[in-house]
Write an enzyme that holds these catalytic residues in place. Structure first.
Site, PDB file in Angstrom:
ATOM      1  CG  HIS A 142      48.527 -14.059  -5.172  1.00 60.82           C
ATOM      2  ND1 HIS A 142      48.377 -13.778  -3.825  1.00 60.82           N
ATOM      3  CD2 HIS A 142      47.266 -14.209  -5.652  1.00 60.82           C
ATOM      4  CE1 HIS A 142      47.083 -13.740  -3.519  1.00 60.82           C
ATOM      5  NE2 HIS A 142      46.393 -14.003  -4.605  1.00 60.82           N
TER       6      HIS A 142
ATOM      7  NE  ARG B 222      50.204 -13.644   1.463  1.00 61.93           N
ATOM      8  CZ  ARG B 222      49.148 -14.079   0.783  1.00 61.93           C
ATOM      9  NH1 ARG B 222      47.945 -13.590   0.992  1.00 61.93           N
ATOM     10  NH2 ARG B 222      49.278 -15.039  -0.113  1.00 61.93           N
TER      11      ARG B 222
ATOM     12  CG  ASN C 296      44.942 -17.059   1.876  1.00 64.30           C
ATOM     13  OD1 ASN C 296      45.742 -16.605   2.696  1.00 64.30           O
ATOM     14  ND2 ASN C 296      45.101 -16.923   0.571  1.00 64.30           N
TER      15      ASN C 296
ATOM     16  CE1 TYR D 190      38.968 -13.391   1.682  1.00 67.20           C
ATOM     17  CE2 TYR D 190      40.295 -15.358   1.315  1.00 67.20           C
ATOM     18  CZ  TYR D 190      40.123 -13.986   1.222  1.00 67.20           C
ATOM     19  OH  TYR D 190      41.118 -13.214   0.665  1.00 67.20           O
TER      20      TYR D 190
ATOM     21  CD  GLU E 142      44.508 -13.873   0.199  1.00 71.27           C
ATOM     22  OE1 GLU E 142      43.336 -14.119  -0.124  1.00 71.27           O
ATOM     23  OE2 GLU E 142      45.474 -13.994  -0.573  1.00 71.27           O
TER      24      GLU E 142
ATOM     25  CD  GLU F  21      43.506 -18.596  -1.987  1.00 65.16           C
ATOM     26  OE1 GLU F  21      42.999 -18.597  -3.122  1.00 65.16           O
ATOM     27  OE2 GLU F  21      42.980 -18.026  -1.014  1.00 65.16           O
TER      28      GLU F  21
END
Ligand code: GBH
Length: 475
Positions: free
Chosen positions: A127, A82, A314, A316, A382, A172
């Site tokens: 991005h 990606r 994504n 985290y 991600e 995002e």
């Protein structure tokens, strides 16, 4: 679920896609080479807004070293890579009339090198690096951007669509809107937390839906690819078991993931009900004559609804959320939610203050997305954590092992349709305003060496073994 703490031994589905992720501004460098136009991140960095005055002018120099990157990807044994396209490399002033063949060539070469190694490209169109020329004309707050983005997407589909089958419109959307146009800590640095932020988000959703339908009507038939969007979301755990705190935690997910996700995946084509209610009520008390949250037309709602082939997530970290009524004094997306957020002291911390390690959060947020978004195909696009300099990174191995194990539980025990996982990141890179010190890479990069030497960390070896075994076996 009661199996929260138990390690799950088992395999991923046969065709599960393993990979790693990067983004153009964070790795490419060559900020003004071969006709590339400046982006808002070039401007932001050149204005000294990044830690220690650092910039992405050279970064990992992947513009020149992409063959090395592809070699590393081959060594890792990934199925998928990606990466993102720098809009202003392909279209320096943001519009089709500035089409830059050398920029197109760069991505053609990268794509062909990947395919020669049997690695599937997954491209993020946006991005965060908007052409500066478009910001000068209003950026994401201008309604015109919907067609600027549609033109850009069309050019990418035309140039690369014969070989690229996975497209992500945005990375995002929350960060673009809130950090870029709400509090202004990211490029373009606009401070407008009560209104501009919602306007930018509104245009991002419109742009996504337009690009999705344009692909569907002009390219899907001949190329058969898929188009999705990547949204970032933590797991939000209620601070206490009170009803107010559970509602607050759910409201926090709706305000962040639902803000974009509900219109596209939720079935109504519109913002979450709770978000419409809260922003309208706050706006009324603040003396606005309509809600600060914009409205979609009927036509837009029907375009938004179901405008996806997959959801990119994504993920985290996790946060604790409690109910916290906020004063009406300042119109702000943050105040609109009536919540308070904090970290659980039990979750190990990292050098990034926003990133605490809580493996089971990924399973919970995957189930949330399945339940609220009509069980879409999902890619974790991600996930990762920073480490200190050096090649020995047990903390990162721990992170991947346990997060990925919880993702496996989501697939096997909760039937969430997770199709792939791209770790953040292939290598250390420019961590936006934090500069080069947070290191998220499976590969270490020496930013003092002219050829930006890349060396695999122990976690790279762990990850490639996981890919080979496609799961966890008792040893
Ligand atoms: C991802 O964002 C990005 O997609 C990726 O490019 C990035 O390298 C990666 O995370 C690692 O950070 O302290 O106010 O500056 C994850 C969500 C949003 C988390 C911004 C860090 C910093 C907020 N990120 N946030 S602030």
């Amino acid at each position: 679920p009661s199996d929260r703490d138990e390690f799950y031994y088992g395999k991923f589905p046969d065709h599960f896609q393993w990979g790693v992720a990067t983004a153009a501004y964070q790795i490419e460098g060559a900020w003004n080479e071969d006709g590339k136009g400046p982006s808002i991140w070039d401007t932001f960095a050149h204005n000294g807004k990044l830690a220690n005055g650092q910039t992405g002018d050279v970064a990992c120099d992947s513009y020149h070293l992409y063959k090395v990157d592809v070699q590393m990807l081959g060594d890792l044994g990934v199925n998928i890579y990606r990466f993102s396209i720098a809009w202003s490399r392909v279209m320096p002033d943001g519009t089709v009339r500035s089409l830059n063949q050398k920029g197109v060539d760069y991505y053609n070469n990268l794509i062909d090198a990947l395919l020669a190694k049997n690695i599937t490209p997954m491209i993020t169109l946006y991005h965060w690096d908007l052409p500066q020329a478009l910001e000068d004309r209003g950026g994401w707050r201008s309604d015109s951007i919907v067609s600027w983005f549609e033109d850009y997407a069309r050019v990418c589909f035309e140039q690369f669509g014969d070989r690229v089958k996975h497209w992500i419109t945005f990375n995002e959307a929350f960060v673009i809107s809130w950090l870029g146009y709400g509090i202004g800590v990211f490029a373009p640095g606009v401070y407008d937390p009560g209104a501009g932020v919602y306007k930018a988000a509104h245009n991002i959703i419109r742009s996504h839906s337009r690009a999705y339908h344009m692909y569907k009507s002009n390219f899907k038939g001949k190329y058969g690819g898929s188009v999705g969007i990547t949204l970032d979301i933590e797991w939000k755990e209620p601070l206490t078991d009170s009803v107010d705190d559970s509602l607050a935690a759910d409201r926090a997910i709706q305000f962040k993931l639902g803000w974009f996700g509900n219109a596209i995946f939720g079935g109504s084509g519109d913002y979450p009900e709770v978000m419409k209610q809260y922003v309208a009520e706050k706006s009324r008390r603040q003396g606005f004559n309509s809600s600060r949250l914009p409205e979609f037309t009927q036509e837009e709602k029907s375009l938004n609804k179901g405008a996806y082939d997959f959801l990119g997530m994504n993920h985290y970290t996790s946060t604790l959320v409690s109910n916290q009524p906020r004063p009406d004094s300042q119109p702000s997306y943050e105040q609109d939610q009536d919540i308070n957020t904090m970290a659980d002291p039990c979750w190990p911390s990292t050098s990034a203050d926003w990133l605490k390690v809580n493996p089971w959060g990924i399973r919970y947020i995957l189930r949330w997305a399945k339940q609220h978004f009509n069980n879409p195909p999902i890619y974790i696009t991600e996930s990762g954590r920073p480490s200190v300099e050096g090649l020995d990174d047990p903390d990162r191995i721990y992170y991947y092992k346990y997060y990925i194990n919880e993702m496996l539980k989501a697939i096997r025990l909760d039937n969430v349709d997770v199709r792939g996982y791209t770790a953040w990141s292939l290598m250390d890179n420019l961590e936006w305003t934090s500069g080069y010190s947070p290191r998220f890479g499976l590969y270490h990069v020496d930013f003092t060496s002219p050829n930006r030497t890349r060396i695999p960390r122990k976690s790279a070896l762990f990850f490639s073994q996981l890919i080979r075994e496609n799961g966890f076996t008792r040893s």
